[in-house]
Design a protein around this motif. Structure first.
Motif, PDB file in Angstrom:
ATOM      1  N   LEU A 100      -1.579 -24.711   8.366  1.00  0.00           N
ATOM      2  CA  LEU A 100      -2.930 -24.412   8.826  1.00  0.00           C
ATOM      3  C   LEU A 100      -3.553 -23.204   8.125  1.00  0.00           C
ATOM      4  CD1 LEU A 100      -2.516 -24.961  12.688  1.00  0.00           C
ATOM      5  CD2 LEU A 100      -3.544 -26.508  11.005  1.00  0.00           C
ATOM      6  N   ILE A 101      -2.737 -22.374   7.498  1.00  0.00           N
ATOM      7  CA  ILE A 101      -3.251 -21.143   6.887  1.00  0.00           C
ATOM      8  C   ILE A 101      -3.213 -21.204   5.367  1.00  0.00           C
ATOM      9  CG2 ILE A 101      -2.884 -18.651   6.683  1.00  0.00           C
ATOM     10  CD1 ILE A 101      -1.923 -18.632   9.529  1.00  0.00           C
ATOM     11  N   GLY A 102      -2.199 -21.835   4.815  1.00  0.00           N
ATOM     12  CA  GLY A 102      -2.119 -21.967   3.368  1.00  0.00           C
ATOM     13  C   GLY A 102      -1.771 -20.668   2.673  1.00  0.00           C
ATOM     14  N   LYS A 103      -2.304 -20.482   1.473  1.00  0.00           N
ATOM     15  CA  LYS A 103      -1.940 -19.334   0.639  1.00  0.00           C
ATOM     16  C   LYS A 103      -2.395 -18.007   1.229  1.00  0.00           C
ATOM     17  CE  LYS A 103      -6.096 -19.865  -2.203  1.00  0.00           C
ATOM     18  NZ  LYS A 103      -6.613 -20.118  -3.559  1.00  0.00           N
ATOM     19  N   ASN A 104      -3.385 -18.018   2.131  1.00  0.00           N
ATOM     20  CA  ASN A 104      -3.806 -16.761   2.755  1.00  0.00           C
ATOM     21  C   ASN A 104      -2.675 -16.116   3.550  1.00  0.00           C
ATOM     22  OD1 ASN A 104      -6.360 -16.890   1.721  1.00  0.00           O
ATOM     23  ND2 ASN A 104      -7.296 -17.752   3.555  1.00  0.00           N
ATOM     24  N   GLY A 105      -1.725 -16.937   4.000  1.00  0.00           N
ATOM     25  CA  GLY A 105      -0.598 -16.387   4.740  1.00  0.00           C
ATOM     26  C   GLY A 105       0.239 -15.419   3.923  1.00  0.00           C
ATOM     27  N   LEU A 106       0.209 -15.559   2.598  1.00  0.00           N
ATOM     28  CA  LEU A 106       0.960 -14.660   1.726  1.00  0.00           C
ATOM     29  C   LEU A 106       0.328 -13.272   1.646  1.00  0.00           C
ATOM     30  CD1 LEU A 106       1.550 -17.160  -1.228  1.00  0.00           C
ATOM     31  CD2 LEU A 106       3.266 -16.421   0.433  1.00  0.00           C
ATOM     32  N   LEU A 107      -0.938 -13.173   1.998  1.00  0.00           N
ATOM     33  CA  LEU A 107      -1.690 -11.935   1.757  1.00  0.00           C
ATOM     34  C   LEU A 107      -1.986 -11.125   3.011  1.00  0.00           C
ATOM     35  CD1 LEU A 107      -4.310 -13.436  -0.736  1.00  0.00           C
ATOM     36  CD2 LEU A 107      -2.163 -12.286  -1.301  1.00  0.00           C
ATOM     37  N   ILE A 108      -1.991 -11.766   4.176  1.00  0.00           N
ATOM     38  CA  ILE A 108      -2.518 -11.079   5.364  1.00  0.00           C
ATOM     39  C   ILE A 108      -1.469 -10.261   6.110  1.00  0.00           C
ATOM     40  CG2 ILE A 108      -4.330 -12.795   5.664  1.00  0.00           C
ATOM     41  CD1 ILE A 108      -2.741 -14.125   7.791  1.00  0.00           C
ATOM     42  N   SER A 109      -0.181 -10.466   5.821  1.00  0.00           N
ATOM     43  CA  SER A 109       0.856  -9.775   6.598  1.00  0.00           C
ATOM     44  C   SER A 109       0.787  -8.255   6.415  1.00  0.00           C
ATOM     45  CB  SER A 109       2.246 -10.285   6.207  1.00  0.00           C
ATOM     46  OG  SER A 109       2.451 -10.180   4.821  1.00  0.00           O
ATOM     47  N   LEU A 110       0.562  -7.795   5.177  1.00  0.00           N
ATOM     48  CA  LEU A 110       0.478  -6.355   4.935  1.00  0.00           C
ATOM     49  C   LEU A 110      -0.705  -5.724   5.658  1.00  0.00           C
ATOM     50  CD1 LEU A 110       1.395  -6.029   1.149  1.00  0.00           C
ATOM     51  CD2 LEU A 110       2.588  -4.962   3.055  1.00  0.00           C
ATOM     52  N   GLY A 111      -1.819  -6.450   5.723  1.00  0.00           N
ATOM     53  CA  GLY A 111      -2.988  -5.938   6.431  1.00  0.00           C
ATOM     54  C   GLY A 111      -2.712  -5.766   7.917  1.00  0.00           C
ATOM     55  N   ILE A 112      -2.024  -6.722   8.502  1.00  0.00           N
ATOM     56  CA  ILE A 112      -1.674  -6.646   9.918  1.00  0.00           C
ATOM     57  C   ILE A 112      -0.700  -5.498  10.170  1.00  0.00           C
ATOM     58  CG2 ILE A 112      -0.568  -7.880  11.829  1.00  0.00           C
ATOM     59  CD1 ILE A 112      -1.580 -10.478  10.531  1.00  0.00           C
ATOM     60  N   LEU A 113       0.268  -5.337   9.273  1.00  0.00           N
ATOM     61  CA  LEU A 113       1.224  -4.241   9.409  1.00  0.00           C
ATOM     62  C   LEU A 113       0.521  -2.888   9.366  1.00  0.00           C
ATOM     63  CD1 LEU A 113       4.216  -3.272   9.459  1.00  0.00           C
ATOM     64  CD2 LEU A 113       4.115  -3.252   6.956  1.00  0.00           C
ATOM     65  N   GLY A 114      -0.362  -2.688   8.377  1.00  0.00           N
ATOM     66  CA  GLY A 114      -1.066  -1.413   8.248  1.00  0.00           C
ATOM     67  C   GLY A 114      -1.964  -1.122   9.423  1.00  0.00           C
ATOM     68  N   SER A 115      -2.734  -2.105   9.876  1.00  0.00           N
ATOM     69  CA  SER A 115      -3.661  -1.882  10.990  1.00  0.00           C
ATOM     70  C   SER A 115      -2.896  -1.639  12.289  1.00  0.00           C
ATOM     71  CB  SER A 115      -4.592  -3.092  11.141  1.00  0.00           C
ATOM     72  OG  SER A 115      -3.858  -4.279  11.424  1.00  0.00           O
ATOM     73  N   SER A 116      -1.805  -2.357  12.510  1.00  0.00           N
ATOM     74  CA  SER A 116      -1.002  -2.165  13.726  1.00  0.00           C
ATOM     75  C   SER A 116      -0.428  -0.756  13.766  1.00  0.00           C
ATOM     76  CB  SER A 116       0.133  -3.189  13.788  1.00  0.00           C
ATOM     77  OG  SER A 116      -0.362  -4.501  13.857  1.00  0.00           O
ATOM     78  N   PHE A 117       0.053  -0.273  12.622  1.00  0.00           N
ATOM     79  CA  PHE A 117       0.656   1.061  12.583  1.00  0.00           C
ATOM     80  C   PHE A 117      -0.381   2.148  12.837  1.00  0.00           C
ATOM     81  CE2 PHE A 117       1.991   4.870  10.185  1.00  0.00           C
ATOM     82  CZ  PHE A 117       3.147   5.152  10.890  1.00  0.00           C
ATOM     83  N   LEU A 118      -1.542   2.042  12.219  1.00  0.00           N
ATOM     84  CA  LEU A 118      -2.578   3.062  12.400  1.00  0.00           C
ATOM     85  C   LEU A 118      -3.031   3.130  13.851  1.00  0.00           C
ATOM     86  CD1 LEU A 118      -4.737   2.472   9.183  1.00  0.00           C
ATOM     87  CD2 LEU A 118      -3.167   4.369   9.633  1.00  0.00           C
ATOM     88  N   ILE A 119      -3.248   1.991  14.474  1.00  0.00           N
ATOM     89  CA  ILE A 119      -3.689   1.968  15.870  1.00  0.00           C
ATOM     90  C   ILE A 119      -2.580   2.461  16.793  1.00  0.00           C
ATOM     91  CG2 ILE A 119      -4.493   0.478  17.750  1.00  0.00           C
ATOM     92  CD1 ILE A 119      -5.766  -1.293  15.576  1.00  0.00           C
ATOM     93  N   TYR A 120      -1.336   2.099  16.487  1.00  0.00           N
ATOM     94  CA  TYR A 120      -0.208   2.564  17.299  1.00  0.00           C
ATOM     95  C   TYR A 120      -0.092   4.086  17.241  1.00  0.00           C
ATOM     96  CZ  TYR A 120       4.603   3.593  18.618  1.00  0.00           C
ATOM     97  OH  TYR A 120       5.724   4.143  19.197  1.00  0.00           O
TER      98      TYR A 120
END
Length: 284
Positions: A163-183
């Motif tokens: 359902l996500i395709g190649k974008n799945g390869l790119l978005i994990s780092l963004g989620i990691l960075g945003s989660s850490f900053l908010i935490y």
């Protein structure tokens, strides 16, 4: 109009992955640390990457991480998350937390240059190997670029689903960075309210300032940012628990984080000495 539609699709994809990653962190805490933590959405996301990394690494010895296999793995993990009642919590608060993390990750990603040049030289070629083959022992002998990788390529590659395709390869780092900053921001606000935790809050504040400066450009994330995040997380936990070396939960957490930091970058093997020192001081 077309670009807006693409942005909307990307935002929805990031949101789905963000919720899934956080649910995986909930499972890790439940089965490894033996306690339920449904409400720490951002912190669960940080632990979720660890669970997915080791699951994907283990499965890659048996099967390639192609889109079909990844989709099956994520479906079964999502089913477990649902059955363990992760979503039995206030919907408004959950939706608010997930949207904030998603929005920050979305902003980071749309202003990036796809992590050039490291992504094209090292990360994406290795992810392609993971998506097409079982684990190849000695891949660095094929080309030296395959020695410049970390275990974080595994959660990135495992998010390449139908359902996500190649974008799945790119978005994990963004989620990691945003989660850490908010935490970090939330932990600073919580600890600052207590007079006994002012020093700990100041340490977290310094980490937050350095992180905002260092992690604001998604194009430069590479393999350095993940290991820095988890190294900082070790420091945050140590100060959050006030250097309580008799706290068994703290020792378990920093031990797993230290191991993961080593898998992210072997240079960080020195982090293994941190839980060892706590173990030597802890007589239980």
């Amino acid at each position: 109009m077309n670009i807006l539609f693409q942005y909307l699709i990307l935002f929805l994809q990031i949101y789905v992955v963000t919720v899934f990653i956080s649910g995986c962190g909930f499972l890790l805490k439940k089965y490894i640390f033996n306690y339920d933590d449904k409400y720490s959405f951002e912190n669960n996301s940080l632990w979720g990457f660890i669970l997915i990394s080791f699951i994907a690494l283990g499965l890659n010895f048996i099967i390639p991480l192609n889109s079909f296999n990844n989709s099956l793995i994520i479906f079964f993990l999502s089913l477990i998350i649902f059955l363990k009642k992760y979503f039995h919590q206030p919907i408004k608060k959950f939706f608010k937390k997930s949207i904030i993390v998603t929005f920050l990750a979305f902003i980071l990603i749309i202003h990036s240059n796809v992590n050039n040049p490291d992504a094209l030289l090292y990360h994406l070629p290795f992810s392609k190997i993971l998506n097409e083959h079982k684990i190849i022992i000695g891949a660095s002998n094929i080309h030296h670029r395959f020695a410049h990788i970390s275990i974080f390529q595994y959660p990135s590659s495992s998010l390449y689903i139908l359902l996500i395709g190649k974008n799945g390869l790119l978005i994990s780092l963004g989620i990691l960075g945003s989660s850490f900053l908010i935490y970090c921001l939330k932990e600073f606000r919580i600890l600052f309210k207590s007079k006994n935790s002012r020093i700990s809050s100041f340490v977290i504040f310094l980490i937050l300032i350095v992180s905002i400066y260092s992690f604001n450009r998604y194009s430069n994330y590479g393999n350095d940012v993940p290991v820095h995040i988890y190294y900082y997380l070790i420091i945050i936990y140590i100060f959050k628990f006030n250097l309580d070396y008799q706290n068994n939960l703290l020792i378990k957490k920093i031990s797993l984080l230290s191991l993961y930091a080593f898998f992210l970058k072997p240079f960080y093997i020195f982090t293994i000495f941190i839980p060892l020192i706590f173990l030597l001081l802890n007589r239980n």
